[in-house]
Scaffold this motif. Structure first.
Motif, PDB file in Angstrom:
ATOM      1  N   ARG A   1       0.852  -1.186   0.000  1.00 55.17           N
ATOM      2  CA  ARG A   1       0.000   0.000   0.000  1.00 55.17           C
ATOM      3  C   ARG A   1       0.891   1.241   0.000  1.00 55.17           C
ATOM      4  NH1 ARG A   1      -4.744  -0.808   4.399  1.00 55.17           N
ATOM      5  NH2 ARG A   1      -5.624   0.871   3.116  1.00 55.17           N
TER       6      ARG A   1
ATOM      7  N   SER B   1       0.867   3.804   1.674  1.00 57.38           N
ATOM      8  CA  SER B   1       1.176   4.252   3.028  1.00 57.38           C
ATOM      9  C   SER B   1       1.987   3.227   3.797  1.00 57.38           C
ATOM     10  CB  SER B   1      -0.137   4.478   3.784  1.00 57.38           C
ATOM     11  OG  SER B   1      -0.875   3.258   3.817  1.00 57.38           O
TER      12      SER B   1
ATOM     13  N   ARG C   1       0.786   0.606   5.031  1.00 50.85           N
ATOM     14  CA  ARG C   1      -0.073  -0.063   6.004  1.00 50.85           C
ATOM     15  C   ARG C   1      -0.316  -1.525   5.631  1.00 50.85           C
ATOM     16  NH1 ARG C   1      -5.492   2.640   6.117  1.00 50.85           N
ATOM     17  NH2 ARG C   1      -4.814   3.873   4.320  1.00 50.85           N
TER      18      ARG C   1
ATOM     19  N   SER D   1      -2.874  -4.654   4.972  1.00 51.39           N
ATOM     20  CA  SER D   1      -4.112  -4.566   4.188  1.00 51.39           C
ATOM     21  C   SER D   1      -5.330  -4.375   5.091  1.00 51.39           C
ATOM     22  CB  SER D   1      -4.284  -5.810   3.322  1.00 51.39           C
ATOM     23  OG  SER D   1      -4.426  -6.950   4.154  1.00 51.39           O
TER      24      SER D   1
ATOM     25  N   GLN E   1      -5.317  -2.666   7.980  1.00 53.20           N
ATOM     26  CA  GLN E   1      -4.955  -1.670   8.999  1.00 53.20           C
ATOM     27  C   GLN E   1      -5.640  -0.329   8.728  1.00 53.20           C
ATOM     28  OE1 GLN E   1      -0.711  -1.155   9.226  1.00 53.20           O
ATOM     29  NE2 GLN E   1      -0.830   0.396  10.844  1.00 53.20           N
TER      30      GLN E   1
ATOM     31  N   ARG F   1      -6.041   3.774   9.217  1.00 51.22           N
ATOM     32  CA  ARG F   1      -5.154   4.899   9.500  1.00 51.22           C
ATOM     33  C   ARG F   1      -5.316   5.289  10.971  1.00 51.22           C
ATOM     34  NH1 ARG F   1      -7.190   8.790   4.791  1.00 51.22           N
ATOM     35  NH2 ARG F   1      -9.095   7.629   5.172  1.00 51.22           N
TER      36      ARG F   1
ATOM     37  N   GLY G   1      -6.343   9.493   9.567  1.00 49.03           N
ATOM     38  CA  GLY G   1      -5.097   9.931   8.941  1.00 49.03           C
ATOM     39  C   GLY G   1      -5.179  11.416   8.620  1.00 49.03           C
TER      40      GLY G   1
ATOM     41  N   ASP H   1      -6.934   5.512   1.524  1.00 48.38           N
ATOM     42  CA  ASP H   1      -6.586   6.933   1.464  1.00 48.38           C
ATOM     43  C   ASP H   1      -6.668   7.390   0.011  1.00 48.38           C
ATOM     44  OD1 ASP H   1      -4.183   6.089   0.251  1.00 48.38           O
ATOM     45  OD2 ASP H   1      -3.159   6.020   2.190  1.00 48.38           O
TER      46      ASP H   1
END
Lengths: 244, 244, 244, 244, 244, 244
Positions: A5, A7, A9, A11, A13, A15, A36, A179
């Motif tokens: 990802r 970010s 993160r 899969s 998770q 923000r 986030g 995001d």
């Protein structure tokens, strides 16, 4: 499948989520919620009037309005007030927020009152509508608590908790809480609203690229269920704090 | 569970569906679709221009507009043109129709053209948006066929079939293709758009009363899958007829 | 003068006229009227309220709204609801329809009710406003009959029949009931509304090219009188049919 | 028949008509026209641009806008700019003024220019639209004269004179040039626009009360013809005056 | 400093001021005011109703609306009614006029009535808002006089006189009553509203070019004081004339 | 005179002022400014385009838009986007902000660019427009600094600092920086915009109750001068902080 990802993160998770109550002082409920970099100011305003179509029925109503500050986004968008009206996307979102929050309210117990949830996006980075629903719930609880004290209500009009999250398929990988970088590149985007009993309030899935299969939908719903569990916990934690 | 539908239909039974092509003569595609007493006139209009944001990219666009004649419904509704603009429900529906139909179009193959699908409800009895999508697909195929002949296109811009149906939980019973009597009394209402490959394009489920559980959602999706299979067959049958 | 009409009709010949009652099921009156390829859906809706300026006077009102589906015409026109309001042509036409139909109503006998005539053009080929008036009259009669039965009215609020037709000078020849091919090429265009007693309700003549002389006007009025006689007969025939 | 007009005028007598040229100084043509107490300021503004639909055709356009000052009438009317748009009556009237004035213009000779006739009613006492047309013609002539000098045009774009008057049936008596006292009590009201060659440009007759018969229409047209002859003479007299 | 004003006026010299009462006949007060070539028609309309927010308080209200005829200016401006609403400049000006005139009214003495001051610019040459305020005051006095007679009021709701003038710095020179040639070239522009007791009601100064210093502001205020003294005298003279 | 301010402040004392730069991340400049409980989010957005009327002149433009979140105030106000347009107060304020900020910009040095200052009130307690101007200046400086680096501009388009404050007469006492409790009870209210050279950019004084005398105006201007000196210092301090 080896997808990272943007970010970094996992899969499944979320923000970082923050819920700041009493962010402004005039509204009966006022919450700044962050998923986030997405930040939404949610206020709950109580008015002692029934809407026209409920007059004399002893019931209340919960409604929502949504807005984005013109430069909440990467490039400036025209101000809707200057353009002369709300666009289709805005109307779609505020109808969703209103329907979702009405699902946790007993309108008889509320009595002939209107609560308006104003959700204004200060900064956008994907998932503004799900952050708005999640934050608006906390603002609604604060407003209703005040109302119960002020009016000495016997029954609590709030009948459960509501939270929302987006899920989607990013480069083939089902992921939680998209995001903007993911949202603008994903094949399927789904917004899920659930209550704290694990029931579904709204499911809105859209194939942006390829149609999605039944097994993908199952994976997405499982991710949503996990995420909403965590969001409901965050709401509870925020509401547990006593604030003067 | 011993629930009878107001229409006497079986729980997995569609209303009678008719698809009448070439209903009006000016549009490149023109279809009157009926799902029982719900009747929607769907026209497809081709314009040789790219929308502003696609200019010079060699791609086309498909968009939709939705309207209801003021007395399509049981009590007269105010004409949106007289009221000064389209309401939130209209915008939500026409955005859904446009997104759905774009899912069966190869926009490069279409070239710098805009196809507008106008879906106008002549008579409403529940399910106007799903009837509109199902009918608009046929109008779109007719318009694209004409375009291919006229412009001698090599590739067919249509890449699959699209149909839509509503499902819901009526007095505890999952049912297919809700009419107005059911729609106004159901607990959960879900609109499902699928392609002829069994892929999901849109899923929009709303808990009107109680939140719905995962197993209810599974039952609804199965009903939708069955109904859309029949609707795709009806589209094929209509398109198989040669019309002069 | 040796002018042939594009349709091959005689100069004093109407297009085929059809009047289909009970076309949709919700409205108190619902008529699909065709003048050749021009097709207009006319519904009459009764509301039990007086307009603000007649409150307490014991009188009713008849009003009309007009619309065109975006692709009723050869090239797609922008939807008025999407554009944000009704244009000048629409307003002019719906004011004409309303004034015309009020001429056959006894507003005291109607009582404190509003009847709205919605005239929506499904397909346009010239003469939409005259077809609308002619069809709306039949829808109005059906609605008033229903009202008389339902409310046990003693006096019939309908005091005569109203029909309308266009006449014009096409390549020097006065002709009856212009279709689009003639309308877009004629020098003078006149819309005439009359009652079944041969009285004039509205006369609206416009010189599109050269000014018209008094003798031309006389010829046009004579044609209109003939055509309206036939339209009133067609209305009577349609109303004579008993429909369950 | 022994009917006296409220003003004491003979049935075929116009109100005093005054035409004051160069009433304001910015516009290319500026005329204050009075029909009795009805006073309309008519300005003609020239712009060196073709409207979009005539670009590159070498033709010009003449259009009109109409307005009433809020207190031009006996009771204050809401300002249309404050209400958010022009009403149906305003649109109907300005379309009539525009069509009428285009009938005296050779659009090729005008070249790619737009002339806008603004007709603003300072005081209303019936007949504002006919006064507006009669005055706007004089403003148009002044503007075109200026244009011809300034641009050294060879051909005069003005091809005739245009004037307008209302006629009606007041208590059974056909009368010329209705003032407000008559207009609000008459059975039939007709606005007639003619050119100086005796040709009809527009005839708009409305039965306010009873339908009118053919012989009444003939009487009204004869009155209109007489009145317009006098108005054309008044226009000529005003234009004959040399003004510095 | 040796600056000549375009008009040749002395730096502290007003343009010729005329105040023509009873300019139109319907309004309770109607004044045509001229400051040189700037001409504004000001009408005062009385309605026997309290605005919503004052209902039952026994107080009245004075409000204002401002408009410009499209060709009051050198180049034609779009009509605000056609554009669909009033622009920012219009709103700013009419709010200023309303506030200014409310400063000379005792709202209790007025009783539950609304007086609307419509200020419509027939010809603009700078200073339209100050001319409007100065003229509207006279229209207001006429309307209130009529009201006092008609309703036999005991107390005069008018508690002082109000007039307004613009001042500015033109090529370094403080000048009184700017015309358009000065206004479009000045560094500082200030509108001043005062009462006949020498009190300030509104001061609105704007640096168009360089910021202005305190001593310049003092000079401008002194000029305004002188000009307003003369304008109040002109108002008195106009009101002293008895008119039947 | 022995008047105590509701807040207990000295008559010449500002509320605590905070200026938080880089409050949101998308805009070129983004500042959250507080004057006590009044909090305004000011963003500066740069677009590389000239407005239509400056095209080809090599100059830029600075403009502003102002909004209030619906519950920034004590009772909820209708959302302007939902109401269909900006009201008069909003337009008046955003025009003031735009004019004020243009006074510190060299438009040639800016080049063909538009900078839009969006000032959105999150919480209102009086003085929102002066806080907006003061904060928008800092956002503008940040945006221009970024622009200079990015485009390697040689000349700084910023030619001075701009700040604003309100002053007024509260119960006879001239006071600085009115909060809502004072604002709603004061006799005279004046907004003053100045530059860092002590020059006046805008002075807008309004007598809410009694007209104000010249000596009162002098006292108010002196207070404003003092306050603006402190605000300019606060701006400098905020801008001196280096932020990554």
């Amino acid at each position: 499948m080896n997808v990272t990802r943007p970010s970094g993160r996992a899969s499944d998770q979320l923000r970082p989520v923050t819920i700041e109550r009493h962010y402004t002082r005039h509204a009966e409920g006022s919450v700044l919620v962050s998923f986030g970099d997405t930040r939404v100011l949610c206020t709950a305003s109580i008015e002692d009037r029934a809407p026209a179509w409920l007059r004399g029925k002893g019931e209340g109503w919960v409604t929502a309005e949504y807005g984005m500050l013109p430069r909440a986004t990467n490039t400036r968008m025209q101000r809707e007030a200057a353009r002369g009206g709300q666009g289709g996307r805005t109307m779609e979102i505020q109808r969703l927020i209103g329907r979702s929050l009405r699902a946790c309210i007993n309108r008889q117990a509320l009595g002939e009152r209107v609560i308006t949830l104003d959700c204004d996006v200060l900064q956008a980075d994907g998932g503004t509508r799900t952050a708005a629903i999640t934050g608006a719930y906390v603002a609604l609880v604060d407003a209703v608590s005040l109302l119960m004290k002020r009016e000495n209500l016997k029954r609590n009009p709030i009948v459960g908790a509501i939270a929302a999250v987006s899920v989607g398929i990013y480069k083939g990988l089902p992921v939680l809480d998209l995001d903007y970088a993911e949202d603008s590149n994903c094949d399927t985007d789904m917004n899920v609203v659930m209550n704290d009993g694990g029931g579904f309030i709204e499911v809105q899935g859209t194939a942006e690229g390829h149609a999605f299969r039944r097994d993908e939908m199952d994976a997405l719903l499982a991710l949503a269920e996990k995420g909403i569990g965590e969001l409901v916990a965050a709401q509870r934690a925020a509401l547990a704090t006593s604030i003067e």
